[in-house]
Design a protein around this motif. Sequence first.
Motif, PDB file in Angstrom:
ATOM      1  N   GLY A  13     -20.924 -34.421 100.586  1.00  0.00           N
ATOM      2  CA  GLY A  13     -20.285 -35.781 100.798  1.00  0.00           C
ATOM      3  C   GLY A  13     -18.388 -35.684 100.249  1.00  0.00           C
ATOM      4  N   LEU A  14     -18.269 -35.259  99.504  1.00  0.00           N
ATOM      5  CA  LEU A  14     -17.040 -34.247  99.029  1.00  0.00           C
ATOM      6  C   LEU A  14     -15.853 -34.014 100.463  1.00  0.00           C
ATOM      7  N   ARG A  15     -16.142 -33.618 100.817  1.00  0.00           N
ATOM      8  CA  ARG A  15     -15.770 -33.474 102.189  1.00  0.00           C
ATOM      9  C   ARG A  15     -16.156 -34.089 103.476  1.00  0.00           C
ATOM     10  N   ARG A  16     -16.854 -34.856 103.389  1.00  0.00           N
ATOM     11  CA  ARG A  16     -17.363 -35.341 104.523  1.00  0.00           C
ATOM     12  C   ARG A  16     -16.304 -37.497 104.912  1.00  0.00           C
ATOM     13  N   ASN A  17     -16.361 -37.120 103.052  1.00  0.00           N
ATOM     14  CA  ASN A  17     -15.026 -38.693 103.175  1.00  0.00           C
ATOM     15  C   ASN A  17     -13.796 -38.522 102.408  1.00  0.00           C
ATOM     16  N   VAL A  18     -13.515 -37.380 102.704  1.00  0.00           N
ATOM     17  CA  VAL A  18     -12.334 -36.526 101.874  1.00  0.00           C
ATOM     18  C   VAL A  18     -11.469 -36.629 101.460  1.00  0.00           C
ATOM     19  N   THR A  19     -11.035 -38.499 102.481  1.00  0.00           N
ATOM     20  CA  THR A  19      -9.934 -39.266 102.680  1.00  0.00           C
ATOM     21  C   THR A  19      -9.732 -40.327 100.647  1.00  0.00           C
ATOM     22  N   MET A  20     -11.003 -40.272 101.229  1.00  0.00           N
ATOM     23  CA  MET A  20     -11.406 -41.728 100.567  1.00  0.00           C
ATOM     24  C   MET A  20     -11.843 -40.747  98.780  1.00  0.00           C
ATOM     25  N   THR A  21     -12.175 -39.524  98.889  1.00  0.00           N
ATOM     26  CA  THR A  21     -12.520 -38.833  97.466  1.00  0.00           C
ATOM     27  C   THR A  21     -11.000 -38.990  96.843  1.00  0.00           C
ATOM     28  N   ILE A  22     -10.062 -38.178  98.040  1.00  0.00           N
ATOM     29  CA  ILE A  22      -9.011 -38.307  97.151  1.00  0.00           C
ATOM     30  C   ILE A  22      -8.275 -39.419  96.734  1.00  0.00           C
TER      31      ILE A  22
END
Length: 301
Positions: A13-22
């Motif tokens: 999940g963190l990798r799939r939404n990496v821009t939002m996670t960052i």
Amino acid sequence: MRFGFLFGEVFTGLRRNVTMTIAMILTTAVSLTMLGGGLLAVRIADKTENYFLDRVEIRLYLTDDISAADLECSKEPCQSLMSDLKKTGGVVSVQFVNSEEATKEATEVTFKGQPEMLDMIKDTKFPASLRVKTTDADQYQQIFPTFDTRPGVKQVRNDKELVDRLVSIFDGLRNAAFGLALVMALAALMLIANMVQIAAFTRREEVGIMRLVGATRWYTQLPFLLEAVVAAIIGSVLAIFGLLVARPMVIDRALGQLFDSNVFPQVTGDDIAVIALTIAPIGVVFAAITAYATLRYYVRE
């Protein structure tokens, strides 16, 4: 097996939404840094107040004629003033400082190492004074009206006024930091809610299959909650690192001379540690609550 699945889902999940996670990590880091800065300002203000209130004196400056004629406070009206002050409730001690001693203190202690100030006061004749230590800094309110109009008294001053002005500086910094922290915290919470909704939407088919084979709603939604918590933990670590860097690069550079001259108490590693132990749990708890509320009220599958 179940823990492996959970951690795998969180990482995915963190990798799939990496821009939002960052974006969420950085926003959380900034908001917690602002909050930490505000708490640090409060801590400095409290330390400053306690530091100075223990040293606060009420000073009765004597008129020029008494300062010149009475070098030991052995004559009237200085002798009566000292005697009456010692009898006043709440007074711990009274010290007489003659004009010569006041000049020496100013040149060798107060303005030591400040050539410009020493040049300005080199021809100044400092008045003699009676320095009063009290059990309570607010005792000034009783002493001022009683002694301000007494013969021989030129002026009554209270060091607490200076302390209050110093503390008010940090109060202003605290309010500014808290205001910025609130704005950034709202942005971080909205990012968390959006990230959880998007993550749940992109994996809705997987969640549906898991529910069909008997997985509980809590088990299927736990990875989304953990994603928010992991991002908040990373943001908290960055915020703590930011405070550690800000201490030598910002605080010490701005106030270093005041720390060295004991105008303000030092900001120590213990102060940073206390702030870190405060903001880290706040960031993680609020992220968890926001994620849970989002799952509870917006994600129905």
